[in-house]
Design a protein around this motif. Sequence first.
Motif, PDB file in Angstrom:
ATOM      1  N   LEU A 166       0.836  -1.209   0.000  1.00  0.00           N
ATOM      2  CA  LEU A 166       0.000   0.000   0.000  1.00  0.00           C
ATOM      3  C   LEU A 166       0.868   1.256   0.000  1.00  0.00           C
ATOM      4  O   LEU A 166       0.665   2.157  -0.830  1.00  0.00           O
ATOM      5  N   TRP A 212       1.228   3.964  -3.065  1.00  0.00           N
ATOM      6  CA  TRP A 212       0.856   5.358  -2.840  1.00  0.00           C
ATOM      7  C   TRP A 212       2.056   6.281  -2.827  1.00  0.00           C
ATOM      8  O   TRP A 212       1.881   7.506  -2.746  1.00  0.00           O
ATOM      9  N   ALA A 253      -4.725   0.848  -3.752  1.00  0.00           N
ATOM     10  CA  ALA A 253      -5.303   0.244  -2.548  1.00  0.00           C
ATOM     11  C   ALA A 253      -5.907  -1.113  -2.870  1.00  0.00           C
ATOM     12  O   ALA A 253      -5.711  -2.092  -2.138  1.00  0.00           O
TER      13      ALA A 253
END
Lengths: 81, 229
Positions: free
Chosen positions: B89, B93, B199
């Motif tokens: 994750l 990101w 995600a």
Amino acid sequence: MNVLEIVSIAAAAVAVSFGAIGPALAEGRAVAAAMDAIARQPEAAATLSRTLFVGLAMIETMAIYCLVVALLVLFANPFIH
Amino acid sequence: MIRSPLVTTTLFYIGPVPISETVAVTWGLMAGLALASFLATRSLTLSPSRTQTVLELVVGAIEDQIRATIRVAPGPYVPMIGTLFLFILTANWSSLIPGIEPPTAHIETDAALGLIVFLAIIYFGIRARGLRGYLKTFAEPSIVMVPLNVVETFTRTFSLIVRLFGNIMSAVFVIGIILSLAGLLVPIPLMALDLLVGAIQAYIFAVLAIVFIGSGVSEGSRRTSTERT
């Protein structure tokens, strides 16, 4: 630009475009079936959506394979130096 | 011209070892995650503070997901699955920080993560059933299925790698193309989509890892269709 490069670009386009058709139809059917099931049984929505996500990932892999093949043809083609 | 997603740029050399940009970003993420975990778990008490409540919520959510997916006690799997999820994750990101390319957009990082899952499947399978019991799962419906099951062991890891790589790399690629066409404000919706994809892919990687581990651990009669690739 020689013939091999032109053919490679065309092959990449064909791979992605035709490779996307099957997974697109399949994902549509899967989501439709899941929506149907959630409408019938809203209390099972959590389990259904988790299974749906995993199933969609499996189906999507086919399209991703086509994308990777297209990228290999474009960027790592063994016949073009 | 957009660079090939299959090549990595070398930042500097430590002795003869080239250190690529991907490795440097990975180390940075690892250091950040380790530091954050250390600071967050340094003062755990029985009456939780606000931070500890959030942490317990996250760990509890991961445990619930594992329990719901494979229906065995989640204890041994939480550290690995949780770490995989959090790392992927944050890696996905990390493209939000300007100038940083997510490490998962390069196939080497994904291959390393896939290799971890591949070894974990074997380790947990042998731990739960013993070596003989684990090998017996390959001949599960009948002895004819052995070659198919052996091939499946490799292909499902391979598809795990390629799925993460393809999704994250294509998201980065699309944003690169849009940026070269229209610079200001236009890529923002696509970057939001990129966050969503990141995600979902982290979640899917973790769920598939636990499904594959669970197929070797739990009872053989419980093989569902989601375990095949």
